[in-house]
Enzyme design. Structure first.
Site, short mmCIF file in Angstrom:
data_model
loop_
_atom_site.label_atom_id
_atom_site.label_comp_id
_atom_site.label_asym_id
_atom_site.label_seq_id
_atom_site.Cartn_x
_atom_site.Cartn_y
_atom_site.Cartn_z
N PHE A 113 42.54 36.19 35.68
CA PHE A 113 41.60 37.28 35.93
C PHE A 113 42.21 38.64 35.54
O PHE A 113 41.68 39.34 34.66
CB PHE A 113 41.19 37.20 37.40
CG PHE A 113 40.71 38.48 38.00
CD1 PHE A 113 39.62 39.15 37.47
CD2 PHE A 113 41.33 39.00 39.13
CE1 PHE A 113 39.17 40.34 38.04
CE2 PHE A 113 40.88 40.18 39.70
CZ PHE A 113 39.81 40.85 39.15
N ASP A 159 49.83 30.71 29.15
CA ASP A 159 49.05 30.40 30.35
C ASP A 159 48.82 28.89 30.37
O ASP A 159 48.41 28.32 29.36
CB ASP A 159 47.71 31.16 30.32
CG ASP A 159 47.05 31.22 31.68
OD1 ASP A 159 46.86 30.17 32.31
OD2 ASP A 159 46.73 32.35 32.13
N TYR A 189 53.76 32.42 50.49
CA TYR A 189 53.43 33.20 49.29
C TYR A 189 54.19 34.54 49.33
O TYR A 189 54.84 34.94 48.36
CB TYR A 189 51.93 33.42 49.22
CG TYR A 189 51.48 34.24 48.04
CD1 TYR A 189 51.47 33.70 46.76
CD2 TYR A 189 51.04 35.55 48.20
CE1 TYR A 189 51.06 34.44 45.67
CE2 TYR A 189 50.61 36.30 47.12
CZ TYR A 189 50.62 35.74 45.86
OH TYR A 189 50.22 36.48 44.78
#
Ligand code: UDP
Length: 320
Positions: free
Chosen positions: A11, A31, A149
């Protein structure tokens, strides 16, 4: 400029790719399309200045060959979204910690300017308003998976700053706060695309908890422009810079505004956290960035307000 963007089909990465291509730069994207989507970069594929390599940043040989030929590196490849992190904790840690090690080892070898994108999640459940890079960090226990995270991203930051300290590798660490806009999917739990899709479908908007928790939403284009400016600013090297918006809104307020701007007949439905995520889930009540360092370094100020952000997200989902 020739740039390598890891996670460039994601994104945020795809908006940065677009920004650089539009001004005539060359862009190579690595990617693995795990959360990134080919659709995000399909429009660039006819451009001779663009190349997409579908592979992981854990492929050291590929990153090595690619990095030699570029001037700057934007390291965006990461795990995204609270939902995915809770569901795939091992992959999350491997991607964030090991991927960043590979990218930084090679940036060090070839002496490349590099931006590490980190996250406001690193501030954990600290209650200070606003959050500044010099603040202490408060995280929850290791049995609460959400915090892995933040911990992994903190380790990335330590690694980046260690490279700056030891060899003066020109690195900038950027903590992004709730970046939203076109191309973001609700699949990994992000609130705005979920609300927008729910409103357009006439379904109830799923507000978690009491909805009084607040966030500051930043348009992805503002974030991409800031990343680009920061990599070109020598004074930013060795620093941790917040990028986001200071327009604070409660999640309930966001839901109401989405319903109004979408002219939707949807209603708001409150869902307890343990139903939405997992038992014992911890959320932050407020998350507001101190943007003064970004302002000093690059004159940063967000240019799109909440209504513009919601409109651009609505436009994107209406077309789909
Ligand atoms: N949230 C919500 N409904 C949803 C998705 C998220 O109420 O369908 C809440 C979430 O619990 C959090 C806020 O919206 O309080 C922002 O969530 P997001 O995952 O977008 O970003 P976070 O700030 O948690 O990283």
């Amino acid at each position: 400029m020739r740039a390598l963007i890891t996670g460039g089909a994601g994104f945020i990465g795809s908006h940065l790719t677009q920004l650089l291509l539009d001004r005539g730069d060359h862009v190579v994207v690595i990617d693995d399309l795990s959360t990134g989507r080919h659709d995000n970069v399909a429009a660039f594929e006819g451009n001779p200045r663009f190349r997409l390599l579908v592979d992981t940043v854990l492929n050291q040989d590929l990153v090595d060959q690619t990095m030699r030929d570029v001037d700057v590196v934007f390291h965006l490849a990461s795990a995204v979204g609270v939902r995915l992190i809770i569901d795939q904790p091992v992959t999350t840690i491997r991607t964030i910690v090991e991927g960043t090690r590979v990218v930084f080892d090679l940036a060090r070898r070839y002496r490349k300017r590099i931006v590490l994108t980190s996250s406001s999640e690193v501030y954990g459940k600290g209650s200070k308003v606003p959050f500044s890079d010099q603040d202490d960090i408060v995280l929850g226990p290791t049995c609460t998976r959400r915090w892995l995270y933040a911990s992994a991203k903190m380790l990335d930051e330590f690694l980046a700053l260690a490279h700056w300290h030891e060899t003066r590798l020109p690195v900038v660490v950027v903590r992004l706060f709730n970046t939203v806009g076109p191309r973001q999917t609700g699949q990994y739990g992000m609130v705005l695309p979920r609300f927008v899709q729910q409103a357009l479908a006439g379904e109830p908007l799923s507000v978690y908890g009491d909805g009084e928790q607040t966030r500051c939403f930043c348009h992805v284009r503002d974030a991409a422009e800031a990343l680009d400016k920061l990599v070109q600013t020598p004074e930013a090297q060795g620093k941790v810079v917040n990028i986001g918006s200071s327009q604070e809104v409660s999640i309930c307020g966001l839901a109401q505004r989405v319903i109004e701007l979408a002219q939707s007949s949807s209603v708001i439905e409150r869902i307890p956290y343990d139903k939405a995520y997992v038992e014992g889930f911890e959320d932050m009540r407020r998350r507001v960035p101190d943007l003064s360092l970004a302002h000093r370094l690059i004159g940063y100020a967000p240019t799109r307000d909440l209504d513009q952000i919601i409109h651009s997200t609505l436009d994107y989902w209406r077309k789909r």
